[in-house]
Enzyme design. Structure first.
Site, PDB file in Angstrom:
ATOM      1  N   TYR A 154       0.472  -0.945  -0.106  1.00  0.00           N
ATOM      2  CA  TYR A 154       0.030   0.143   0.030  1.00  0.00           C
ATOM      3  C   TYR A 154       0.750   0.941   0.022  1.00  0.00           C
ATOM      4  O   TYR A 154       0.393   2.006  -0.494  1.00  0.00           O
ATOM      5  CB  TYR A 154      -0.833   0.346   1.765  1.00  0.00           C
ATOM      6  CG  TYR A 154      -1.981   1.346   1.444  1.00  0.00           C
ATOM      7  CD1 TYR A 154      -2.958   1.393   0.846  1.00  0.00           C
ATOM      8  CD2 TYR A 154      -1.682   2.105   2.485  1.00  0.00           C
ATOM      9  CE1 TYR A 154      -4.263   2.267   0.701  1.00  0.00           C
ATOM     10  CE2 TYR A 154      -2.824   3.029   2.468  1.00  0.00           C
ATOM     11  CZ  TYR A 154      -3.642   3.304   1.322  1.00  0.00           C
ATOM     12  OH  TYR A 154      -4.720   3.583   2.112  1.00  0.00           O
ATOM     13  N   PRO A 181      -3.439  11.823   3.968  1.00  0.00           N
ATOM     14  CA  PRO A 181      -4.440  11.695   5.211  1.00  0.00           C
ATOM     15  C   PRO A 181      -2.997  10.561   6.191  1.00  0.00           C
ATOM     16  O   PRO A 181      -2.558  10.139   5.774  1.00  0.00           O
ATOM     17  CB  PRO A 181      -5.242  11.785   4.971  1.00  0.00           C
ATOM     18  CG  PRO A 181      -5.244  11.367   3.323  1.00  0.00           C
ATOM     19  CD  PRO A 181      -4.248  11.380   2.884  1.00  0.00           C
TER      20      PRO A 181
END
Length: 325
Positions: A154, A181
């Site tokens: 990821y 984020p």
């Protein structure tokens, strides 16, 4: 009237946790909102309050033609869609996480270029940062060393998404915003045990009356969390104010150890299971804390919801919408 007034905006993953909150904010700014979602992770119930005010497209972002059709005549594309999961899912599926997230971003970005979209948002992640990053972590360390090993697939996918945004900005002149984020939580989060992140996983297990409550790792690892409406607001602001292909952290400067987080959730939930920390399982990144100086300076952005208040809101939502469903 403001930047968003009358803008035609496509939100990928718009029926999901973060996408649905973003859609609500944009409608309040008088944007014309379309959402595209496979509904594998998204849920149309997340859009109940605005379902009559938006266009909903049930399409698979892994199909390029679907991305092109959805992007036509749009002014802005906010690519919030992603394959996500907790530490266990990420460790177990690094190739899947890498492939799916690169494919989604490649298709959506290229479709936006092909259809001459005015502005594009890349949603990256604090998972791009290496294990031993500075605390708080500045944006400059986003490509230092390798990403944290438990987020290997990821983390690399999100680094590549940033590079793609930078490359399309340089070669094609696309206006690209890049947001990084930190750990997001709040109402409408994913509570599926296989894919959920830390806070929803703990809430579900507490209300499932798990006792003892087994927590992965030592409990000494720390995280910096951001409440979903704060993040959605930040995504809107970085898209509007800083489409310069340069990443910006979006997070709170609160930092909390996992053992203290679990105790906080226990206290707010009114339940008191005993705790067991499983040291045979990984901690993940030892510390994570957002350096929010760039967001404050460039966007005037600062989070509004404290972790304590955010967890209260989330537990109340869980009790009303899932526990008693």
């Amino acid at each position: 009237m403001g930047y968003w007034n009358g803008k035609k905006v496509l939100i990928t993953g718009g029926a999901g946790f973060i996408g649905s909150h973003t859609a609500e904010i944009l409608l309040a700014k008088n944007a014309e909102v379309s959402v595209i979602d496979t509904l594998e992770n998204g849920n149309l119930n997340n859009l109940n309050s605005i379902v009559n005010d938006i266009e909903i497209l049930k399409k698979d972002l892994r199909d390029f033609d679907s991305c092109v059709k959805a992007s036509k005549n749009k002014d802005v594309v906010m690519n919030i869609a992603a394959m996500v999961g907790g530490i266990h899912f990420n460790e177990k599926h690094p190739a899947l996480m890498l492939h799916e997230n690169i494919l989604i971003n490649t298709n959506v970005l290229n479709a936006a270029k092909e259809t001459n979209v005015e502005r594009f948002l890349v949603v990256s992640s604090a998972c791009v940062y290496p294990r031993n990053c500075s605390i708080p972590t500045p944006e400059e360390e986003g490509f230092k060393d390798h990403p944290e090993p438990t987020n290997f697939g990821y983390g690399w996918a999100k680094r590549i998404a940033e590079i793609q945004g930078m490359a399309y900005n340089k070669e094609y002149g696309m206006n690209v915003a890049i947001a990084r984020p930190y750990n997001c939580y709040g109402p409408r989060d994913q509570f599926d045990p296989e894919k959920s992140h830390m806070i929803p996983a703990i809430i579900k297990r507490i209300f499932d009356n798990e006792n003892p409550l087994v927590v992965w790792g030592s409990g000494e690892q720390s995280r910096s969390f951001i409440y979903v409406t704060d993040l959605a607001k930040g995504l809107v602001e970085v898209t509007e104010k800083y489409a310069t292909a340069d990443p910006v952290n979006l997070g709170s400067n609160e930092e909390i150890k996992i053992k203290d987080l679990v105790e906080l959730i226990k206290k707010i939930s009114g339940k008191s299971p005993s705790l067991k920390f499983d040291n045979t399982k990984p901690d993940g990144q030892p510390r994570r804390k957002c350096d929010d100086e760039k967001a404050i300076k460039i966007l005037g952005f600062k989070t509004e919801i404290s972790l304590k208040d955010g967890i209260k809101n989330m537990i109340e939502w869980y009790k009303q919408n899932i526990l008693n469903d």
